[in-house]
Design an enzyme around this catalytic site. Structure first.
Site, PDB file in Angstrom:
ATOM      1  N   GLU A  89       0.824  -1.214   0.000  1.00  0.00           N
ATOM      2  CA  GLU A  89       0.000   0.000   0.000  1.00  0.00           C
ATOM      3  C   GLU A  89       0.853   1.256   0.000  1.00  0.00           C
ATOM      4  OE1 GLU A  89      -3.239  -2.082   2.940  1.00  0.00           O
ATOM      5  OE2 GLU A  89      -2.589  -0.043   3.364  1.00  0.00           O
ATOM      6  N   CYS A 104       2.974   8.234   1.825  1.00  0.00           N
ATOM      7  CA  CYS A 104       3.495   7.194   2.711  1.00  0.00           C
ATOM      8  C   CYS A 104       3.762   5.941   1.876  1.00  0.00           C
ATOM      9  CB  CYS A 104       2.451   6.907   3.799  1.00  0.00           C
ATOM     10  SG  CYS A 104       2.928   5.577   4.902  1.00  0.00           S
ATOM     11  N   CYS A 111       5.415  -8.000   7.330  1.00  0.00           N
ATOM     12  CA  CYS A 111       6.421  -7.457   8.248  1.00  0.00           C
ATOM     13  C   CYS A 111       6.632  -8.477   9.359  1.00  0.00           C
ATOM     14  CB  CYS A 111       5.943  -6.140   8.845  1.00  0.00           C
ATOM     15  SG  CYS A 111       7.142  -5.420   9.997  1.00  0.00           S
ATOM     16  N   CYS A 115       4.212  -6.259  15.633  1.00  0.00           N
ATOM     17  CA  CYS A 115       3.540  -5.317  16.550  1.00  0.00           C
ATOM     18  C   CYS A 115       2.057  -5.715  16.643  1.00  0.00           C
ATOM     19  CB  CYS A 115       3.680  -3.892  16.046  1.00  0.00           C
ATOM     20  SG  CYS A 115       5.398  -3.413  15.794  1.00  0.00           S
ATOM     21  N   CYS A 118      -0.912  -3.809  14.861  1.00  0.00           N
ATOM     22  CA  CYS A 118      -0.738  -3.504  13.433  1.00  0.00           C
ATOM     23  C   CYS A 118      -1.274  -4.629  12.558  1.00  0.00           C
ATOM     24  CB  CYS A 118       0.746  -3.303  13.169  1.00  0.00           C
ATOM     25  SG  CYS A 118       1.160  -3.173  11.437  1.00  0.00           S
ATOM     26  N   GLY A 156       5.839  -2.787   6.504  1.00  0.00           N
ATOM     27  CA  GLY A 156       7.220  -3.237   6.672  1.00  0.00           C
ATOM     28  C   GLY A 156       8.024  -2.362   7.612  1.00  0.00           C
ATOM     29  N   GLU A 157       9.106  -2.943   8.101  1.00  0.00           N
ATOM     30  CA  GLU A 157      10.069  -2.194   8.927  1.00  0.00           C
ATOM     31  C   GLU A 157      11.197  -1.771   7.975  1.00  0.00           C
ATOM     32  OE1 GLU A 157      11.112  -0.967  12.130  1.00  0.00           O
ATOM     33  OE2 GLU A 157      12.798  -0.499  10.833  1.00  0.00           O
ATOM     34  N   SER A 210       9.061   4.747  16.370  1.00  0.00           N
ATOM     35  CA  SER A 210       7.725   4.377  16.823  1.00  0.00           C
ATOM     36  C   SER A 210       7.843   3.858  18.258  1.00  0.00           C
ATOM     37  CB  SER A 210       7.218   3.283  15.862  1.00  0.00           C
ATOM     38  OG  SER A 210       5.914   2.954  16.135  1.00  0.00           O
ATOM     39  N   ASN A 293      -6.463   3.887  15.364  1.00  0.00           N
ATOM     40  CA  ASN A 293      -7.569   3.567  14.470  1.00  0.00           C
ATOM     41  C   ASN A 293      -7.940   2.118  14.684  1.00  0.00           C
ATOM     42  OD1 ASN A 293      -8.188   5.856  12.987  1.00  0.00           O
ATOM     43  ND2 ASN A 293      -6.552   5.498  11.512  1.00  0.00           N
ATOM     44  N   CYS A 336      -2.716   0.889   8.301  1.00  0.00           N
ATOM     45  CA  CYS A 336      -1.740   0.332   7.376  1.00  0.00           C
ATOM     46  C   CYS A 336      -1.936  -1.168   7.248  1.00  0.00           C
ATOM     47  CB  CYS A 336      -0.355   0.660   7.913  1.00  0.00           C
ATOM     48  SG  CYS A 336       0.939  -0.360   7.274  1.00  0.00           S
TER      49      CYS A 336
HETATM   50 FE1  SF4 Z   1       5.339  -2.947  13.497  1.00  0.00          FE
HETATM   51 FE2  SF4 Z   1       5.454  -1.210  11.416  1.00  0.00          FE
HETATM   52 FE3  SF4 Z   1       5.901  -3.820  11.046  1.00  0.00          FE
HETATM   53 FE4  SF4 Z   1       3.451  -2.974  11.609  1.00  0.00          FE
HETATM   54  S1  SF4 Z   1       4.604  -2.501   9.750  1.00  0.00           S
HETATM   55  S2  SF4 Z   1       4.484  -4.774  12.482  1.00  0.00           S
HETATM   56  S3  SF4 Z   1       3.891  -1.282  13.014  1.00  0.00           S
HETATM   57  S4  SF4 Z   1       7.151  -2.434  12.272  1.00  0.00           S
END
Ligand code: SF4
Length: 352
Positions: A89, A104, A111, A115, A118, A156-157, A210, A293, A336
């Site tokens: 996205e 963004c 990922c 988290c 997420c 993603g990180e 974050s 959200n 996200c």
């Molecule tokens: Fe964590 Fe960002 Fe990965 Fe989501 S995209 S799991 S918030 S590091």
């Protein structure tokens, strides 16, 4: 070979291996990344013979938009399909009152950071994006000339795909590329300390961390990375990289941004605000507060306006610079990873 994946220097290596002058690589790079031309036959300053060689030996496959959702506030979420059919996205966030458009972008399909708040973390970790795929998310958007700012905060990180991220940032900032200044680009990490140290040495782009919690107990519950790099180590790193004695002066005029997503009855109490003030003391920084959200399959709730203002007031009273970032695109599944998750369950063809 898909030339989209190559950085300018990799393109030069390829062209010189063909015994062609290196400025040919600059010309191709500029056609792709500055002019947005993906058809070799239209690259009019290349000789006919050279264009024929490119057609015979290379491709230029650019990811494509397969679905978009527009919010009433002007935010647009794009579902981007990569060469192998996987999707990520990108989000277009206009601020007409400020004359800005922020986009963004994503760096990975899925990922592995896990988290718990997420949605992207709920997807299978599939692969890293190439440098070209990261940068191309800007290139393929309609009205891309309006983009003023970029945030690397999508799926993603970013530091888990460090080399490709850096390659993408080079293309995005290159005058012959997308030509967006490094000071207009922010990379957000969940806190991979070794990569943070490297990044501030190697890039002029801004850094956001974050954080989302004022102590290890809370942070470890929502961000597994905190077990490897706990808050005290993370903040020790922040002190180190923002010290005037640090060789790379990232302090410049902005410092570090901490993102703090407020979740109801979890990390949003006045005590949490006071703890946050305490742990960030002495770090030149600002805090971006966001209201959670609500997303499917997560237990967290959106906090009330009152508790958010109270939290903000406490930070302000203690001199901690902070901004409440209003959720954009709430009516279009702003979280996200939501669109990509939806895509796994439904046929894109039926939606597009
Ligand atoms: Fe964590 Fe960002 Fe990965 Fe989501 S995209 S799991 S918030 S590091």
């Amino acid at each position: 070979m898909n030339l989209l994946h190559l950085s300018r220097s990799e393109l030069k290596q390829l062209i010189s291996s063909w015994n062609e002058p290196s400025f040919r690589a600059d010309q191709i790079f500029e056609w792709i990344w500055n002019k947005g031309i993906f058809d070799f036959t239209q690259m009019s300053n290349l000789s006919k013979g050279f264009r024929e060689k490119l057609i015979a030996e290379c491709t230029l496959n650019v990811p494509k938009i397969v679905f978009e959702q527009k919010s009433t506030d002007g935010t647009i979420k794009y579902l981007i399909q990569l060469e192998d059919g996987k999707t990520v996205e990108s989000v277009w966030i206009p601020r007409e009152d400020q004359g800005r458009v922020t986009v963004c972008i994503s760096t990975q399909v899925g990922c592995r950071m896990g988290c718990t708040f997420c949605l992207t973390a709920q997807q299978k970790t599939e692969r890293n994006l190439s440098a070209g795929e990261i940068a191309a998310q800007l290139l393929l958007l309609p009205n891309r000339e309006k983009i003023t700012n970029v945030v690397v905060m999508g799926m993603g990180e970013p530091f888990d795909n460090y080399d490709h991220l850096m390659g993408a940032l080079t293309t995005i900032t290159d005058q012959k590329g997308l030509s967006i200044g490094a000071s207009h680009i922010t990379v957000s990490t969940s806190g991979l300390i070794p990569a943070i140290e490297r990044f501030v040495q190697e890039s002029k782009c801004k850094l956001a961390v974050s954080l989302n919690a004022p102590n290890n107990e809370i942070r470890s519950q929502i961000m597994p990375i905190n077990r490897a790099y706990p808050i005290e180590k993370l903040l020790e790193c922040m002190h180190r990289i923002s010290a005037p004695s640090y060789p790379r002066k990232i302090r410049r005029n902005f410092g570090i941004t901490f993102e703090y997503i407020l979740m109801k009855d979890f990390n949003d109490s006045p005590e949490h605000a006071l703890q946050l003030v305490k742990i960030l003391k002495g770090i030149p920084c600002k805090v971006n507060l966001l209201q959670y959200n609500e997303t499917p399959n997560t237990p967290f709730k959106r906090p009330s306006e009152e508790s958010v203002f109270e939290f903000q007031k406490i930070l302000r009273r203690h001199g901690l610079l902070n901004f409440l970032r209003r959720s954009r695109g709430r009516d279009i599944s702003a979280a996200c990873g939501q669109l990509a998750s939806l895509n796994k369950r439904q046929s894109i063809g039926a939606q597009a």
